[in-house]
Design a protein around this motif. Structure first.
Motif, short mmCIF file in Angstrom:
data_model
loop_
_atom_site.label_atom_id
_atom_site.label_comp_id
_atom_site.label_asym_id
_atom_site.label_seq_id
_atom_site.Cartn_x
_atom_site.Cartn_y
_atom_site.Cartn_z
N ILE A 189 0.51 -1.09 -0.12
CA ILE A 189 0.17 0.06 -0.10
C ILE A 189 0.79 1.58 0.09
O ILE A 189 0.74 2.40 -0.66
N SER A 190 2.21 1.09 1.03
CA SER A 190 3.04 2.00 0.75
C SER A 190 3.81 2.25 -0.31
O SER A 190 3.98 4.23 -1.18
N SER A 191 3.50 0.98 -1.50
CA SER A 191 4.24 2.11 -2.76
C SER A 191 3.21 2.65 -3.57
O SER A 191 3.80 3.01 -4.66
N ILE A 192 1.95 2.25 -3.49
CA ILE A 192 0.63 2.30 -5.15
C ILE A 192 1.15 4.42 -4.37
O ILE A 192 0.82 5.19 -5.27
N ALA A 193 1.04 4.58 -3.21
CA ALA A 193 1.28 5.74 -2.02
C ALA A 193 2.47 6.47 -2.55
O ALA A 193 2.76 7.70 -3.33
N ARG A 197 -0.53 6.62 -7.47
CA ARG A 197 -1.42 5.67 -8.24
C ARG A 197 -2.28 6.08 -7.53
O ARG A 197 -2.46 6.00 -6.05
N THR A 198 -3.87 5.39 -7.93
CA THR A 198 -4.70 5.74 -7.33
C THR A 198 -5.14 4.50 -6.20
O THR A 198 -4.52 3.59 -6.86
N PRO A 199 -5.77 4.49 -4.92
CA PRO A 199 -6.51 5.73 -4.47
C PRO A 199 -5.40 6.74 -3.87
O PRO A 199 -6.76 7.61 -3.25
N PHE A 200 -4.33 6.77 -3.84
CA PHE A 200 -3.09 8.07 -3.91
C PHE A 200 -3.04 8.84 -4.03
O PHE A 200 -2.06 9.56 -4.65
N ASP A 201 -3.59 8.93 -5.97
CA ASP A 201 -3.33 9.90 -6.71
C ASP A 201 -3.77 11.75 -6.63
O ASP A 201 -4.32 12.35 -7.53
N THR A 203 -2.07 13.59 -5.94
CA THR A 203 -1.17 15.02 -6.51
C THR A 203 -2.32 14.81 -8.47
O THR A 203 -0.97 15.64 -8.57
N GLU A 204 -2.69 14.39 -8.91
CA GLU A 204 -2.75 14.85 -10.05
C GLU A 204 -4.75 14.39 -10.19
O GLU A 204 -4.73 14.13 -11.40
N SER A 205 -4.87 14.83 -9.49
CA SER A 205 -6.68 14.77 -9.15
C SER A 205 -7.17 16.15 -10.68
O SER A 205 -6.86 17.28 -10.14
N GLU A 206 -7.43 15.29 -11.51
CA GLU A 206 -8.27 15.93 -12.85
C GLU A 206 -9.24 16.66 -11.95
O GLU A 206 -9.45 18.33 -12.86
N SER A 207 -9.98 16.39 -10.92
CA SER A 207 -11.41 17.11 -10.70
C SER A 207 -10.89 18.14 -9.92
O SER A 207 -11.22 19.75 -9.41
N GLU A 208 -9.71 18.44 -9.31
CA GLU A 208 -8.81 19.80 -8.74
C GLU A 208 -7.67 20.68 -8.80
O GLU A 208 -8.17 21.87 -9.23
#
Length: 315
Positions: A189-193, A197-201, A203-208
Protein backbone atom coordinates in the motif's frame (compact mmCIF):
# COMPACT_ATOMS: atom_id res chain seq x y z
CA UNK A 1 33.38 -2.33 -17.93
CA UNK A 2 32.06 -2.79 -21.49
CA UNK A 3 30.07 -5.84 -20.41
CA UNK A 4 28.41 -3.90 -17.58
CA UNK A 5 27.55 -1.06 -19.96
CA UNK A 6 25.95 -3.49 -22.42
CA UNK A 7 24.05 -5.15 -19.57
CA UNK A 8 22.74 -1.82 -18.27
CA UNK A 9 21.71 -0.69 -21.78
CA UNK A 10 19.91 -4.00 -22.31
CA UNK A 11 18.10 -3.52 -19.00
CA UNK A 12 17.04 0.02 -19.96
CA UNK A 13 15.73 -1.08 -23.39
CA UNK A 14 13.86 -4.00 -21.81
CA UNK A 15 12.31 -1.73 -19.19
CA UNK A 16 11.24 0.76 -21.88
CA UNK A 17 9.50 -2.00 -23.85
CA UNK A 18 7.90 -3.43 -20.70
CA UNK A 19 6.69 0.03 -19.69
CA UNK A 20 5.20 0.67 -23.14
CA UNK A 21 3.17 -2.52 -23.09
CA UNK A 22 2.29 -2.04 -19.40
CA UNK A 23 0.29 1.03 -20.43
CA UNK A 24 -1.58 -1.10 -22.99
CA UNK A 25 -2.26 -3.88 -20.46
CA UNK A 26 -3.50 -1.32 -17.94
CA UNK A 27 -5.93 0.19 -20.46
CA UNK A 28 -7.17 -3.29 -21.39
CA UNK A 29 -7.72 -4.26 -17.74
CA UNK A 30 -9.46 -0.98 -16.93
CA UNK A 31 -11.70 -1.45 -19.99
CA UNK A 32 -12.53 -4.99 -18.91
CA UNK A 33 -13.50 -3.91 -15.38
CA UNK A 34 -15.75 -1.19 -16.85
CA UNK A 35 -17.31 -3.61 -19.38
CA UNK A 36 -16.08 -1.79 -22.47
CA UNK A 37 -13.52 -2.25 -25.22
CA UNK A 38 -10.03 -0.97 -24.73
CA UNK A 39 -7.55 -0.06 -27.48
CA UNK A 40 -8.34 -2.44 -30.36
CA UNK A 41 -7.88 -0.44 -33.58
CA UNK A 42 -4.12 0.11 -34.02
CA UNK A 43 -2.57 -3.24 -34.90
CA UNK A 44 -3.84 -6.70 -33.99
CA UNK A 45 -5.86 -6.45 -30.76
CA UNK A 46 -4.42 -2.96 -30.31
CA UNK A 47 -0.84 -4.23 -29.81
CA UNK A 48 0.61 -1.30 -31.78
CA UNK A 49 -1.20 1.28 -29.62
CA UNK A 50 1.85 2.05 -27.37
CA UNK A 51 3.96 2.81 -30.46
CA UNK A 52 1.25 5.09 -31.86
CA UNK A 53 0.93 6.86 -28.49
CA UNK A 54 4.70 7.38 -28.29
CA UNK A 55 4.85 8.87 -31.79
CA UNK A 56 1.88 11.12 -31.07
CA UNK A 57 3.40 12.43 -27.82
CA UNK A 58 6.84 13.02 -29.30
CA UNK A 59 5.61 15.05 -32.31
CA UNK A 60 3.39 17.29 -30.18
CA UNK A 61 4.46 20.87 -29.65
CA UNK A 62 6.52 21.61 -26.55
CA UNK A 63 5.01 24.68 -24.91
CA UNK A 64 7.79 26.29 -22.91
CA UNK A 65 7.06 29.94 -22.39
CA UNK A 66 8.42 30.03 -18.84
CA UNK A 67 12.10 30.38 -19.87
CA UNK A 68 13.09 28.28 -16.87
CA UNK A 69 15.85 25.70 -17.16
CA UNK A 70 14.44 23.60 -14.31
CA UNK A 71 11.26 23.14 -16.34
CA UNK A 72 13.26 21.15 -18.90
CA UNK A 73 15.82 19.55 -16.58
CA UNK A 74 13.45 17.99 -14.02
CA UNK A 75 11.81 15.41 -16.36
CA UNK A 76 15.31 14.32 -17.44
CA UNK A 77 16.36 13.96 -13.79
CA UNK A 78 13.21 11.98 -13.00
CA UNK A 79 13.72 9.43 -15.79
CA UNK A 80 17.46 9.18 -15.03
CA UNK A 81 16.79 8.33 -11.38
CA UNK A 82 14.28 5.66 -12.40
CA UNK A 83 16.74 4.02 -14.84
CA UNK A 84 19.64 4.23 -12.37
CA UNK A 85 17.62 2.45 -9.69
CA UNK A 86 16.82 -0.37 -12.13
CA UNK A 87 20.52 -0.98 -12.82
CA UNK A 88 20.91 -1.93 -9.13
CA UNK A 89 18.32 -4.72 -9.31
CA UNK A 90 20.06 -8.14 -9.46
CA UNK A 91 18.81 -10.13 -12.43
CA UNK A 92 20.72 -13.40 -11.96
CA UNK A 93 23.99 -14.75 -10.53
CA UNK A 94 25.76 -14.69 -13.88
CA UNK A 95 24.70 -11.12 -14.63
CA UNK A 96 27.53 -8.53 -14.61
CA UNK A 97 24.95 -5.96 -13.51
CA UNK A 98 26.01 -4.44 -10.21
CA UNK A 99 24.57 -5.77 -6.96
CA UNK A 100 26.43 -3.77 -4.28
CA UNK A 101 26.45 -4.69 -0.61
CA UNK A 102 24.41 -1.59 0.18
CA UNK A 103 22.08 -2.00 -2.82
CA UNK A 104 18.87 -1.61 -0.82
CA UNK A 105 20.15 1.62 0.73
CA UNK A 106 21.15 3.01 -2.68
CA UNK A 107 17.73 2.26 -4.18
CA UNK A 108 16.03 3.89 -1.19
CA UNK A 109 18.27 6.96 -1.56
CA UNK A 110 17.50 7.23 -5.28
CA UNK A 111 13.75 6.97 -4.66
CA UNK A 112 14.11 9.81 -2.13
CA UNK A 113 15.82 11.98 -4.76
CA UNK A 114 12.78 11.73 -7.04
CA UNK A 115 10.91 13.93 -4.54
CA UNK A 116 13.13 16.88 -5.49
CA UNK A 117 12.48 16.48 -9.20
CA UNK A 118 8.70 16.48 -8.69
CA UNK A 119 8.87 19.52 -6.40
CA UNK A 120 11.07 21.36 -8.91
CA UNK A 121 8.78 20.49 -11.82
CA UNK A 122 5.78 21.98 -10.00
CA UNK A 123 7.68 25.11 -9.00
CA UNK A 124 9.28 25.62 -12.43
CA UNK A 125 5.89 25.33 -14.18
CA UNK A 126 4.89 28.74 -12.76
CA UNK A 127 1.35 27.46 -12.24
CA UNK A 128 -0.68 27.31 -9.04
CA UNK A 129 -2.19 23.96 -10.00
CA UNK A 130 1.23 22.44 -10.70
CA UNK A 131 2.72 23.91 -7.51
CA UNK A 132 -0.11 22.55 -5.34
CA UNK A 133 0.24 19.15 -7.01
CA UNK A 134 4.00 19.06 -6.39
CA UNK A 135 3.55 20.09 -2.74
CA UNK A 136 1.02 17.30 -2.27
CA UNK A 137 3.33 14.83 -3.99
CA UNK A 138 6.27 15.89 -1.82
CA UNK A 139 4.34 15.54 1.44
CA UNK A 140 2.88 12.21 0.34
CA UNK A 141 6.14 10.68 -0.89
CA UNK A 142 8.20 11.83 2.09
CA UNK A 143 5.56 10.51 4.51
CA UNK A 144 5.28 7.06 2.96
CA UNK A 145 9.04 6.75 2.53
CA UNK A 146 9.19 6.74 6.34
CA UNK A 147 6.94 3.66 6.44
CA UNK A 148 8.77 1.97 3.54
CA UNK A 149 12.16 2.52 5.18
CA UNK A 150 11.04 1.04 8.49
CA UNK A 151 9.36 -1.94 6.80
CA UNK A 152 12.52 -2.65 4.80
CA UNK A 153 14.34 -2.99 8.14
CA UNK A 154 12.24 -6.05 8.96
CA UNK A 155 13.54 -7.90 5.88
CA UNK A 156 17.08 -6.69 6.65
CA UNK A 157 16.79 -8.09 10.21
CA UNK A 158 15.96 -11.56 8.88
CA UNK A 159 18.64 -11.58 6.18
CA UNK A 160 21.30 -9.55 8.05
CA UNK A 161 22.24 -7.86 4.78
CA UNK A 162 21.51 -4.82 2.61
CA UNK A 163 22.45 -6.78 -0.52
CA UNK A 164 19.37 -7.64 -2.60
CA UNK A 165 20.90 -10.90 -3.82
CA UNK A 166 21.60 -12.01 -0.24
CA UNK A 167 18.05 -11.09 0.82
CA UNK A 168 16.72 -13.34 -1.96
CA UNK A 169 19.07 -16.23 -1.19
CA UNK A 170 18.15 -16.23 2.54
CA UNK A 171 14.53 -16.96 1.50
CA UNK A 172 15.55 -20.36 0.14
CA UNK A 173 13.48 -22.25 2.72
CA UNK A 174 10.66 -19.79 3.45
CA UNK A 175 9.52 -16.58 1.79
CA UNK A 176 9.44 -13.54 4.05
CA UNK A 177 5.83 -12.89 3.05
CA UNK A 178 4.77 -15.72 5.40
CA UNK A 179 6.27 -14.44 8.69
CA UNK A 180 6.02 -10.80 7.58
CA UNK A 181 2.62 -10.69 5.89
CA UNK A 182 1.53 -7.49 7.75
CA UNK A 183 4.78 -5.82 6.62
CA UNK A 184 4.19 -7.01 3.05
CA UNK A 185 0.67 -5.53 3.05
CA UNK A 186 1.87 -2.20 4.42
CA UNK A 187 4.76 -2.12 1.94
CA UNK A 188 2.40 -2.80 -0.97
CA UNK A 189 0.00 0.00 0.00
CA UNK A 190 2.90 2.37 0.76
CA UNK A 191 4.36 1.58 -2.68
CA UNK A 192 1.08 2.58 -4.30
CA UNK A 193 1.18 5.86 -2.38
CA UNK A 194 4.87 6.34 -3.21
CA UNK A 195 4.15 6.04 -6.95
CA UNK A 196 1.13 8.40 -6.70
CA UNK A 197 -1.31 5.79 -7.94
CA UNK A 198 -5.05 5.51 -7.26
CA UNK A 199 -6.46 5.70 -4.59
CA UNK A 200 -3.53 7.95 -3.60
CA UNK A 201 -3.41 10.02 -6.81
CA UNK A 202 -4.10 13.30 -5.01
CA UNK A 203 -1.15 14.86 -6.83
CA UNK A 204 -2.86 14.41 -10.22
CA UNK A 205 -6.52 14.82 -9.25
CA UNK A 206 -8.24 16.19 -12.36
CA UNK A 207 -11.24 17.46 -10.40
CA UNK A 208 -9.07 19.86 -8.39
CA UNK A 209 -5.63 20.33 -9.98
CA UNK A 210 -6.26 19.65 -13.70
CA UNK A 211 -3.32 17.22 -13.86
CA UNK A 212 -1.20 18.16 -10.86
CA UNK A 213 2.53 18.78 -11.07
CA UNK A 214 2.65 17.92 -14.81
CA UNK A 215 -0.17 20.26 -15.89
CA UNK A 216 2.11 22.50 -17.97
CA UNK A 217 4.12 19.69 -19.57
CA UNK A 218 3.58 18.42 -23.09
CA UNK A 219 5.32 16.47 -25.85
CA UNK A 220 8.60 14.73 -24.98
CA UNK A 221 8.85 16.29 -21.49
CA UNK A 222 5.46 14.89 -20.49
CA UNK A 223 6.47 11.54 -22.02
CA UNK A 224 9.53 11.40 -19.75
CA UNK A 225 7.43 12.07 -16.63
CA UNK A 226 4.85 9.52 -17.78
CA UNK A 227 7.52 6.88 -18.41
CA UNK A 228 9.19 7.53 -15.05
CA UNK A 229 5.91 6.87 -13.22
CA UNK A 230 5.40 3.48 -14.86
CA UNK A 231 9.08 2.52 -14.54
CA UNK A 232 8.78 3.23 -10.80
CA UNK A 233 5.72 0.96 -10.63
CA UNK A 234 7.74 -1.90 -12.12
CA UNK A 235 10.65 -1.03 -9.82
CA UNK A 236 8.51 -1.15 -6.67
CA UNK A 237 6.96 -4.44 -7.87
CA UNK A 238 10.43 -5.94 -8.35
CA UNK A 239 11.60 -4.73 -4.91
CA UNK A 240 8.48 -6.22 -3.33
CA UNK A 241 9.18 -9.49 -5.13
CA UNK A 242 12.81 -9.61 -3.96
CA UNK A 243 12.13 -8.57 -0.35
CA UNK A 244 9.14 -10.82 0.36
CA UNK A 245 8.84 -13.40 -2.46
CA UNK A 246 12.53 -14.09 -3.19
CA UNK A 247 14.12 -14.14 -6.63
CA UNK A 248 14.00 -17.67 -8.03
CA UNK A 249 16.48 -16.79 -10.76
CA UNK A 250 19.17 -16.14 -8.13
CA UNK A 251 18.37 -19.38 -6.29
CA UNK A 252 18.01 -21.80 -9.21
CA UNK A 253 20.01 -19.95 -11.92
CA UNK A 254 17.24 -20.74 -14.41
CA UNK A 255 15.20 -18.56 -16.72
CA UNK A 256 13.56 -15.63 -14.88
CA UNK A 257 10.03 -16.85 -15.70
CA UNK A 258 8.85 -17.36 -12.10
CA UNK A 259 10.37 -14.07 -10.89
CA UNK A 260 8.80 -12.23 -13.84
CA UNK A 261 5.44 -13.80 -13.03
CA UNK A 262 5.64 -12.50 -9.45
CA UNK A 263 6.38 -8.97 -10.70
CA UNK A 264 3.48 -9.20 -13.19
CA UNK A 265 1.07 -10.30 -10.42
CA UNK A 266 2.13 -7.42 -8.14
CA UNK A 267 1.82 -4.97 -11.05
CA UNK A 268 -1.66 -6.35 -11.76
CA UNK A 269 -2.60 -5.60 -8.14
CA UNK A 270 -1.56 -1.95 -8.74
CA UNK A 271 -3.89 -1.78 -11.76
CA UNK A 272 -6.71 -3.72 -10.06
CA UNK A 273 -6.69 -1.33 -7.10
CA UNK A 274 -6.88 1.62 -9.50
CA UNK A 275 -9.98 0.20 -11.16
CA UNK A 276 -11.66 -0.68 -7.86
CA UNK A 277 -11.17 2.02 -5.25
CA UNK A 278 -12.05 5.73 -5.33
CA UNK A 279 -9.62 8.50 -4.43
CA UNK A 280 -8.99 9.10 -0.73
CA UNK A 281 -9.18 12.47 0.96
CA UNK A 282 -5.85 14.08 1.83
CA UNK A 283 -6.44 13.89 5.58
CA UNK A 284 -7.28 10.17 5.27
CA UNK A 285 -4.05 9.66 3.34
CA UNK A 286 -1.97 11.22 6.11
CA UNK A 287 -3.90 9.57 8.95
CA UNK A 288 -3.37 6.16 7.35
CA UNK A 289 0.39 6.61 7.59
CA UNK A 290 1.01 8.55 10.78
CA UNK A 291 -1.71 6.95 12.89
CA UNK A 292 -1.73 3.39 11.49
CA UNK A 293 1.30 2.31 9.45
CA UNK A 294 3.99 4.13 11.43
CA UNK A 295 3.03 2.67 14.85
CA UNK A 296 2.54 -0.81 13.33
CA UNK A 297 5.86 -0.78 11.45
CA UNK A 298 7.71 0.52 14.52
CA UNK A 299 6.14 -2.26 16.59
CA UNK A 300 7.35 -4.83 14.05
CA UNK A 301 10.90 -3.46 14.20
CA UNK A 302 10.87 -3.85 17.99
CA UNK A 303 9.21 -7.28 18.17
CA UNK A 304 11.10 -8.98 15.33
CA UNK A 305 14.68 -8.42 16.62
CA UNK A 306 13.50 -9.47 20.08
CA UNK A 307 12.17 -12.78 18.70
CA UNK A 308 15.38 -13.34 16.71
CA UNK A 309 17.51 -12.61 19.80
CA UNK A 310 15.45 -14.94 22.00
CA UNK A 311 15.60 -17.80 19.50
CA UNK A 312 19.36 -17.29 19.17
CA UNK A 313 19.96 -17.38 22.91
CA UNK A 314 17.43 -20.17 23.60
CA UNK A 315 17.16 -22.28 20.46
Amino acid sequence: MTLKTIQNLTTIITILLATAFLTLIERKILASTQIRKGPNIVGIYGLSQPIADAIKLIIKETINYKINHFFIITPIITISIAFTAWTLIPLDNKSPQSSPNIGMMLIFALSSLSVYSILLSGWASNSKYALLGSIRATAQMISYEVAIGIIILTAIYLSSSLNLSTISITQQFIWYIIPLFPAFTMFLISSIAETNRTPFDLTESESELVSGFNTEYSSILFTLLFLAEYINILLMASILSILFLSNDTLLTQKTPLISSTKIIIITYIFIWIRSTYPRMRYDQLMNLLWKSYLPLSLTLTIILPSIILLTTIHP
